[in-house]
Structures are given as C-alpha cells and as structure tokens.
Design an enzyme around this catalytic site. Structure first.
Site, PDB file in Angstrom:
ATOM      1  N   HIS A  82       0.938  -1.268   0.156  1.00  0.00           N
ATOM      2  CA  HIS A  82       0.051   0.167  -0.085  1.00  0.00           C
ATOM      3  C   HIS A  82       0.975   1.237   0.043  1.00  0.00           C
ATOM      4  CE1 HIS A  82      -3.512   2.740   0.870  1.00  0.00           C
ATOM      5  NE2 HIS A  82      -2.696   3.337   1.862  1.00  0.00           N
ATOM      6  N   ASP A 161     -15.372   2.522   8.204  1.00  0.00           N
ATOM      7  CA  ASP A 161     -14.329   3.482   8.008  1.00  0.00           C
ATOM      8  C   ASP A 161     -14.562   4.515   6.826  1.00  0.00           C
ATOM      9  OD1 ASP A 161     -11.538   4.459   7.335  1.00  0.00           O
ATOM     10  OD2 ASP A 161     -11.795   3.786   5.549  1.00  0.00           O
ATOM     11  N   ARG A 168     -14.933  12.580   9.925  1.00  0.00           N
ATOM     12  CA  ARG A 168     -13.340  13.370  10.254  1.00  0.00           C
ATOM     13  C   ARG A 168     -13.137  14.334   9.332  1.00  0.00           C
ATOM     14  NH1 ARG A 168      -9.762   8.427   9.470  1.00  0.00           N
ATOM     15  NH2 ARG A 168      -8.053  10.019   9.846  1.00  0.00           N
ATOM     16  N   SER A 183      -7.661   3.312   9.850  1.00  0.00           N
ATOM     17  CA  SER A 183      -8.262   3.658   8.626  1.00  0.00           C
ATOM     18  C   SER A 183      -7.568   2.996   7.502  1.00  0.00           C
ATOM     19  CB  SER A 183      -8.563   5.045   8.135  1.00  0.00           C
ATOM     20  OG  SER A 183      -8.761   5.207   6.944  1.00  0.00           O
ATOM     21  N   LYS A 187      -8.547  -1.239   5.605  1.00  0.00           N
ATOM     22  CA  LYS A 187      -9.135  -1.571   4.463  1.00  0.00           C
ATOM     23  C   LYS A 187      -8.178  -2.762   3.822  1.00  0.00           C
ATOM     24  CE  LYS A 187      -8.796   2.888   3.797  1.00  0.00           C
ATOM     25  NZ  LYS A 187      -9.371   4.351   3.785  1.00  0.00           N
TER      26      LYS A 187
END
Ligand code: URA
Ligand code: CA
Length: 434
Positions: A82, A161, A168, A183, A187
């Site tokens: 990621h 999320d 947020r 968060s 995922k």
C-alpha cells in the site's frame, strides 16, 4: 453501555476496551450512534491519542463492519503493498508482475485515481481490452495460475471507515495518527492481506509532508499489523518530487515496461527493488532481504518479469503486444516542450503542483465522475539536481488540446532553480518493522 460515558472516558484520557470499541463502531455503522457523538469521540482521540491495543481493536472493529475478502483459495502468503499516495507513483504496475515473477502471489484489489494521485486500474485500462471486473473464482484461479491478478473494488469493505473518514473530514479530525493508521490498515486487512508492505511517502507531494509525521504514521501502522497477526513492514520514501519521469496513464505503463526491463528511471527502479524485496521476504520466498533483491534483479535481467507482465495482461483480456510495442498504447496528438528560462540546477519540483498540471490535461479526475484521457500526461526531462541550460526542455507535455497555457504556468510554478549545485535528498529514509 452508553456512548456518552465512553466519550467521557476517552476525554479523560483513559483506555477504551475491545468491547467498548466494538460497541462504538457497530453502533455507528448501524446508525444507532449519531454523528455528533462520534464527532466528540474523534476529537477526544485527536487530543488524547490511542494506545496500541486501542488502535488494533479499532482497526479490527472496522474490518468486521463489512465484507472481508477471503483469499484462502490462493496458495501461499498473500502480501499486499500500500502506498500512502503520490504523484506519478508507478510502483504497483511494476511490483505486481515483478514479485509474481519470483513466485509471490499478488492478489491485488485496486482503485481509480482521484485528484492529483493516479489509480492503478486507470493505468492498466490504457492497455486495450484489459478487464478488471472479474469474479471471485476467476480471480483466485488467475492468481494460482499466473501468480498475479488485479481486480476493481468489490464488496462492501469497511463501511465503518467510509462513514468515519467522511465525518472526520468535516470535523477537523483527519489529522490524527491512530485514526489514519487504523483507517488504512482496516482496508488492507479487509481485502485479505496476510502480510503488508507499506510505502509511506514524505515530502511536498505526500499526505504526510514532514518526515517525523511519516515515521509516526509508519510506526503506528506497523504496530497495528503486528498486533493483529499481519506482519507489516513500512518503507519511508521521498515524495518531494514526482517518482520516475512519467505522469499519466499510458505514459506510466510505458515507464513500467522500461522498469521491468531494468531500464527504468533510477528512483522508480530502486524503490521497486526495495519494496519488492520486503514483499518477497514477508512471503517467505527468500531467506533474507538481500537474497530477495537479487532474485528480483535477476527477474528483471532475464526477462521473467516482463514475461509475467505479458501473461498477466493477456489473462485479463489485455493486448499484451504493447509490451514489445509500447507505441501502440494510446498516444496524445500534441507534444509540447516546456523550456527552461534560465540556466542552473533544478532545486525543487513541487509534486502536487505537477500532479495538478497533469490533471488539467485530463490525466486525472477533478471529481469522482470526471472522465479521464488515458493518452495525456507529462514526462519530466529534468529532475532535482539536474543541470539545466537556458532553453533545455524541463518537461514534455503530451496533450490532446492545443491550448495548454494553464498547464505550462503550473509547471513553471512547480520548478525552482538555483545557480549552485543541489544536494540530493535520500530516496529511502527509513524501514520500520517493529
Ligand atoms: N487515508 C486513509 O485511507 N485514511 C485516512 O484516515 C487518511 C488517509
Ligand atoms: Ca512515474
């Protein structure tokens, strides 16, 4: 349990239990707990932080709020990569076939680009016929057969999320390390990863602009991963200028092909080898990071990486001939050079301004519903530290429109020059795995 008591507890700096965090996330996902109470809690977290175990419980509660991808039909340790996002970040396009070539299963779920950051799916779709809408069984079969497949986002992953991130965004609580870390990790875990390699970017084009912030975020994510049984390594890498030279969908596919041949731009080449080595190591396909790197270099040099890329494209309906003939990729009508107005050395290329310039051309989406032009984009002919003579081309604009004045203005805005030699920033700042 009452939400108001839990808000008070967190406000007073005490630690929430697993059961309490589950109560909050389940209640919020089901609309039993209203936005205003979650807002107050998020602000309490913003000021008081979260312990390692709170962050891990929050992550898993968000994972359990929706569907989870089951990759157990795929043999081997599934390592996902990621990136926290950047400009011209071509790494996934290179890494997927590269690590697959040495036997690491790559079961990648990917997204489309938004704003100045590109998406891997868009890039792959510049290969004619390439299809990312494949079902679960087909996906598993492709990864077992070829070691690599890429699918578009499916299922209702981490709805908690999605809802919390949106909240947020409008309550000034995005900027909280434990909330960002949970968060992102939720995922990755919901999409089935057994182990995770994180590319945490720092610099002007990154989400975390300061190195200290990037390190804290990396540590928080690694701790969550290790706490919930997903071995995680974070590499902190530079995004003070775009990665590689190409920005734009088909231009980046071409850049990825060059890199798979071992002939890519040096920064992209090196970052792919570093991230790839950690992926191969976490997948237990090498005894050490050094061995992993040698395996990857060999796969570049002996053509295996490129062969794997061809097989992967063809298996998903793509025209693999573009790998040997990249000129068959979508090509823009016009090419314009943006020329240096003075001599010197490039001292700065503000990455997100370059990303915006590419978006103005149509390479990226301004909103979720914008359409993109796969052929257009930018190629940086000069990067930080390069010597420039008056009139040299800094950037080549690949455009389907003749008037690109706004793009040219953005490019000049993003480049700075000095008369003295420039000290280069490191590409890799740190590697964190505990
Ligand atoms: N990216 C995410 O996915 N989540 C955050 O909270 C911040 C950035
Ligand atoms: Ca690039």
């Amino acid at each position: 349990m009452r939400m108001v008591d839990l808000i008070e507890k967190k406000r007073n700096g005490a630690e929430l239990t697993e059961e309490e965090i589950k109560f909050i996330i389940e209640g919020y996902t089901n609309d039993d707990i209203p936005d205003y109470q979650l807002s107050a809690l998020a602000m309490a977290v913003y000021f008081n932080g979260m312990t390692q175990s709170e962050s891990a419980h929050l992550t898993m509660a968000m994972v359990e709020s929706g569907d989870q991808i089951d990759l157990s039909a795929i043999e081997g340790i599934k390592v996902d990569k990621h990136s926290t996002g950047g400009v011209g970040d071509t790494t996934t396009l290179v890494l997927a076939p590269l690590v697959a070539a040495v036997g690491v299963p790559v079961a990648k779920m990917s997204g489309r680009g938004l704003g100045h950051t590109g998406g891997t799916i868009d890039k792959l779709e510049s290969v004619a016929g390439f299809n990312v809408e494949i079902n679960n069984d087909e996906f598993n079969r492709l990864v077992n057969d070829n070691k690599v497949a890429v699918v578009g986002q499916t299922g209702n992953l981490t709805p908690a999320d999605k809802k919390l991130y949106a909240l947020r965004d409008v309550t000034a609580t995005v900027d909280s390390i434990p909330l960002i870390a949970s968060s992102i990790m939720s995922k990755k875990i919901a999409s089935g990863a057994d182990a995770i390699v994180l590319d945490v970017k720092t610099g002007s084009g990154a989400f975390m602009k300061e190195l200290e912030g990037a390190k804290s975020l990396a540590k928080a994510m690694v701790q969550i991963g290790n706490e919930v049984g997903r071995q995680t390594t974070a590499v902190i890498s530079d995004m003070s200028q775009p990665l590689g030279r190409a920005i734009g969908n088909s231009l980046e596919v071409k850049e990825a092909i060059d890199t798979l041949k071992g002939k890519g731009p040096s920064d992209l080449h090196e970052l792919c080898l570093v991230l790839g080595s950690h992926m191969v190591y976490l997948a237990k396909k090498a005894e050490s990071i050094e061995d992993a790197r040698m395996m990857l270099e060999e796969a570049m040099n002996n053509g295996q990486a490129l062969e794997t890329f061809k097989t992967f494209l063809a298996a998903q309906g793509g025209d693999a001939a573009v790998v040997d003939q990249p000129e068959q990729l979508p090509t823009a009508t016009f090419a314009f050079d943006v020329k240096a107005k003075e001599s010197g050395y490039v001292s700065e290329i503000v990455a997100d301004k370059i990303g915006t310039a590419a978006m103005l051309l149509g390479a990226g989406r301004a909103t979720k519903d914008s359409t993109i032009d796969l052929a257009v984009g930018l190629v940086l002919n000069k990067k930080i530290g390069d010597k420039v003579e008056l009139g040299d081309s800094l950037v080549t604009i690949h455009s389907n429109q003749e008037d690109v004045q706004d793009v040219i203005d953005k490019i000049y805005e993003s480049y700075s020059m000095t008369k003295e030699d420039v000290e280069l920033l490191p590409l890799i700042y740190d590697v964190i795995n505990e």
